[in-house]
Design a protein around this motif. Structure first.
Motif, PDB file in Angstrom:
ATOM      1  N   ILE A   1      49.065 104.553 -51.330  1.00 24.10           N
ATOM      2  CA  ILE A   1      48.268 106.039 -51.016  1.00 24.10           C
ATOM      3  C   ILE A   1      47.732 105.746 -49.446  1.00 24.10           C
ATOM      4  O   ILE A   1      47.271 104.714 -49.077  1.00 24.10           O
ATOM      5  N   ALA A   2      48.077 106.775 -48.727  1.00 25.34           N
ATOM      6  CA  ALA A   2      47.536 106.695 -47.193  1.00 25.34           C
ATOM      7  C   ALA A   2      46.513 107.807 -47.309  1.00 25.34           C
ATOM      8  O   ALA A   2      47.078 109.006 -47.396  1.00 25.34           O
ATOM      9  N   ILE A   3      45.378 107.448 -46.937  1.00 23.36           N
ATOM     10  CA  ILE A   3      44.138 108.663 -46.697  1.00 23.36           C
ATOM     11  C   ILE A   3      44.036 108.898 -45.462  1.00 23.36           C
ATOM     12  O   ILE A   3      43.963 108.060 -44.553  1.00 23.36           O
ATOM     13  N   LEU A   4      44.098 110.181 -45.292  1.00 25.87           N
ATOM     14  CA  LEU A   4      44.107 110.541 -43.894  1.00 25.87           C
ATOM     15  C   LEU A   4      42.857 111.564 -43.667  1.00 25.87           C
ATOM     16  O   LEU A   4      42.714 112.542 -44.446  1.00 25.87           O
TER      17      LEU A   4
ATOM     18  N   PRO B   1      44.246 101.700 -50.929  1.00 26.87           N
ATOM     19  CA  PRO B   1      45.267 102.563 -49.876  1.00 26.87           C
ATOM     20  C   PRO B   1      44.600 102.102 -48.510  1.00 26.87           C
ATOM     21  O   PRO B   1      43.823 101.437 -48.333  1.00 26.87           O
ATOM     22  N   LEU B   2      45.538 102.767 -47.509  1.00 29.66           N
ATOM     23  CA  LEU B   2      45.533 102.617 -46.226  1.00 29.66           C
ATOM     24  C   LEU B   2      44.336 103.846 -45.838  1.00 29.66           C
ATOM     25  O   LEU B   2      44.464 104.949 -46.213  1.00 29.66           O
ATOM     26  N   TYR B   3      43.032 103.608 -45.102  1.00 25.80           N
ATOM     27  CA  TYR B   3      42.252 104.752 -45.103  1.00 25.80           C
ATOM     28  C   TYR B   3      42.237 104.732 -43.263  1.00 25.80           C
ATOM     29  O   TYR B   3      42.184 103.961 -42.446  1.00 25.80           O
ATOM     30  N   THR B   4      42.576 105.988 -43.071  1.00 25.99           N
ATOM     31  CA  THR B   4      42.569 106.434 -41.704  1.00 25.99           C
ATOM     32  C   THR B   4      41.546 107.514 -41.241  1.00 25.99           C
ATOM     33  O   THR B   4      41.720 108.443 -42.174  1.00 25.99           O
ATOM     34  N   SER B   5      41.136 107.623 -40.188  1.00 27.29           N
ATOM     35  CA  SER B   5      39.979 108.587 -39.798  1.00 27.29           C
ATOM     36  C   SER B   5      40.029 108.971 -38.199  1.00 27.29           C
ATOM     37  O   SER B   5      39.908 107.941 -37.423  1.00 27.29           O
TER      38      SER B   5
ATOM     39  N   PHE C   1      43.970  97.620 -42.784  1.00 26.44           N
ATOM     40  CA  PHE C   1      44.166  98.758 -43.509  1.00 26.44           C
ATOM     41  C   PHE C   1      43.098  99.956 -43.481  1.00 26.44           C
ATOM     42  O   PHE C   1      42.821 100.680 -44.479  1.00 26.44           O
ATOM     43  N   ASN C   2      42.012  99.521 -42.352  1.00 23.83           N
ATOM     44  CA  ASN C   2      40.986 100.602 -42.027  1.00 23.83           C
ATOM     45  C   ASN C   2      41.404 101.020 -40.571  1.00 23.83           C
ATOM     46  O   ASN C   2      41.032 100.100 -40.066  1.00 23.83           O
ATOM     47  N   ILE C   3      41.688 102.164 -40.326  1.00 24.08           N
ATOM     48  CA  ILE C   3      41.911 102.608 -38.937  1.00 24.08           C
ATOM     49  C   ILE C   3      40.859 103.695 -38.650  1.00 24.08           C
ATOM     50  O   ILE C   3      41.254 104.790 -39.151  1.00 24.08           O
ATOM     51  N   ASN C   4      40.067 103.186 -37.663  1.00 24.23           N
ATOM     52  CA  ASN C   4      39.085 104.312 -37.312  1.00 24.23           C
ATOM     53  C   ASN C   4      39.544 104.781 -35.960  1.00 24.23           C
ATOM     54  O   ASN C   4      39.742 103.888 -35.003  1.00 24.23           O
ATOM     55  N   ILE C   5      39.601 106.134 -35.558  1.00 20.17           N
ATOM     56  CA  ILE C   5      40.000 106.573 -34.227  1.00 20.17           C
ATOM     57  C   ILE C   5      38.790 107.490 -33.813  1.00 20.17           C
ATOM     58  O   ILE C   5      38.661 108.798 -34.247  1.00 20.17           O
ATOM     59  N   PRO C   6      37.663 106.995 -33.051  1.00 24.98           N
ATOM     60  CA  PRO C   6      36.728 108.061 -32.656  1.00 24.98           C
ATOM     61  C   PRO C   6      36.955 108.608 -31.228  1.00 24.98           C
ATOM     62  O   PRO C   6      37.729 107.950 -30.645  1.00 24.98           O
TER      63      PRO C   6
ATOM     64  N   GLU D   1      49.035 112.840 -34.215  1.00 25.40           N
ATOM     65  CA  GLU D   1      50.588 112.444 -34.243  1.00 25.40           C
ATOM     66  C   GLU D   1      50.358 110.931 -33.856  1.00 25.40           C
ATOM     67  O   GLU D   1      51.575 110.333 -34.650  1.00 25.40           O
ATOM     68  N   LYS D   2      49.776 110.383 -33.020  1.00 24.76           N
ATOM     69  CA  LYS D   2      49.761 108.964 -32.559  1.00 24.76           C
ATOM     70  C   LYS D   2      49.456 108.175 -33.879  1.00 24.76           C
ATOM     71  O   LYS D   2      49.997 107.005 -34.086  1.00 24.76           O
ATOM     72  N   LEU D   3      48.415 108.667 -34.424  1.00 21.78           N
ATOM     73  CA  LEU D   3      47.975 107.764 -35.708  1.00 21.78           C
ATOM     74  C   LEU D   3      48.887 107.993 -36.664  1.00 21.78           C
ATOM     75  O   LEU D   3      49.079 106.819 -37.398  1.00 21.78           O
TER      76      LEU D   3
END
Ligand code: Q9C
Ligand code: ZN
Length: 371
Positions: free
Chosen positions: A220-223, A243-247, A272-277, A292-294
């Motif tokens: 599961i990928a969480i967006l 899951p992969l967590y992305t935010s 597997f934890n991706i934060n984009i502030p 789109e890049k994420l």
């Protein structure tokens, strides 16, 4: 298909909270669900709405949240009233700041202490029926999650039959409140008590008959596209690779102490934890291009089976508690970018407080996914 329940309107209605020291109305209001529902009902060609809720019991909730925390949430209000607390609901007066708690061995013995131990801010008021409301939101989300399995299987079948292509993924939406992404294993805060997305994700991974491509659990990928960082979801899954967590979230706003891109996960969860502030100056084009890049750099390479979206629209320019410059034009583009991932997707409602545009903005994401 939309999953919701009238209880999301009738239960959990605190009268006020504190913002910047001032008493204000409680922004996470029942009206939020009403205006979103109204928009969906006005577009019957896009949305089929169901109030069917299955009861999955305590088990999937206790896989994510600690027993003592759940006990606290269930009984906090009655203890609060017994101890002379204000009937608006439980709000912490003393929170164990880490500089104080470092040497402290004292156990929280009464509700005044527990209210601080189990909550990290003053934006999660516990009323008489808050536990029931949060329970209900989790059960609605789980009902939608069970349906996600079904529509995903249908999708695979119709691809195998040559009836459709991987560009038409099925989408479901859980219109719930209270929201969930700030709720950690054993702390509530930020209008959140039970982490609906985490509960749904864990439940999916725990289905014994549901196997991923490698024979293990489904991936599961969480967006998380709420304006605020989902500290709760991050914490719950910080040490696991599924899951992969992305935010995508504000780099200068609540919850202030999490959300940095240096938070990458730990142990098996590292990477597997991706934060984009993002800054408050973020516009439509910048937001959509970053999303789109994420997706291209992180979500697609992860090769998930399902996408779960923490759907917040407090990214909207006129949101009363947030700060980006994103307009209503961006939401269909955001939905469309998520559609292009090509995977069965569950959207779960998180934040969004501009009542006038809430229906249009949430509906815009969902319609962008469909189109
Ligand atoms: N100046 C969600 O959107 N108060 N929670 C923030 C900001 C709490 C937001 C004050 C905001 C919680 C689910
Ligand atoms: Zn938010």
């Amino acid at each position: 298909k939309v999953f919701t329940s009238t209880l999301c309107t009738t239960m959990h209605t605190p009268q006020y909270e504190f913002l910047s020291g001032a008493e204000t109305h409680y922004y996470e209001s029942p009206e939020r669900r009403e205006v979103i529902l109204k928009y969906l009902q006005e577009h019957p060609d896009s949305f089929e709405i169901t109030e069917r809720v299955e009861d999955f019991g305590l088990d999937p909730i206790s896989k994510v949240h600690k027993k003592d925390f759940l006990q606290y949430l269930e009984h906090a209000y009655e203890e609060w009233i017994e101890e002379g607390g204000h009937p608006n609901g439980v709000l912490p007066g003393t929170i164990p700041h880490y500089k104080v708690a470092r040497l402290g061995k004292q156990k929280a013995s009464n509700v005044l202490a527990k209210s601080g131990e189990y909550c990290f801010d003053m934006s999660a008021v516990i009323t008489k029926d808050t536990f029931k409301a949060a329970w209900n939101a989790a059960q609605v989300t789980l009902t939608a999650t069970k349906d996600l399995i079904r529509v995903a299987e249908q999708y695979e079948q119709s691809i195998a039959d040559g009836a459709t292509s991987r560009e038409n993924p099925p989408g479901l939406y859980a219109l719930v409140r209270p929201p969930g992404h700030h709720a950690q294993t054993d702390v509530c805060g930020g209008y959140c008590f039970l982490n609906n997305v985490a509960i749904a994700t864990q439940w999916l991974m725990d289905q014994p008959n549901l196997k991923g491509k490698d024979g293990g659990p489904k991936k599961i990928a969480i967006l998380d596209i709420d304006f605020h960082h989902g500290n709760g979801t991050q914490e719950i899954f910080y040490t696991t690779s599924n899951p992969l967590y992305t935010s995508l979230h504000s780099n200068e706003d609540y919850p202030y102490f999490t959300g940095s891109d240096l938070e990458k996960g730990e142990g098996e969860g590292l990477g597997f934890n991706i934060n984009i502030p993002l800054p408050h100056s973020t516009t439509d084009d910048e937001y959509v291009e970053t999303l789109e890049k994420l997706i291209k750099d992180h979500v697609l390479p992860y090769d998930a089976d399902y996408i779960i979206v923490s759907l917040g629209v407090d990214t909207y320019k006129d949101d009363p508690i947030a700060g980006f410059l994103v307009t209503s034009d961006a939401y269909p583009r955001i939905g469309n970018a998520i559609r292009k991932i090509g995977l069965p997707t569950l959207f779960v409602q998180e934040g969004g407080y501009c009542i006038e545009k809430l229906g249009l903005n949430v509906g815009g994401i969902l319609q962008g996914f469909l189109a």
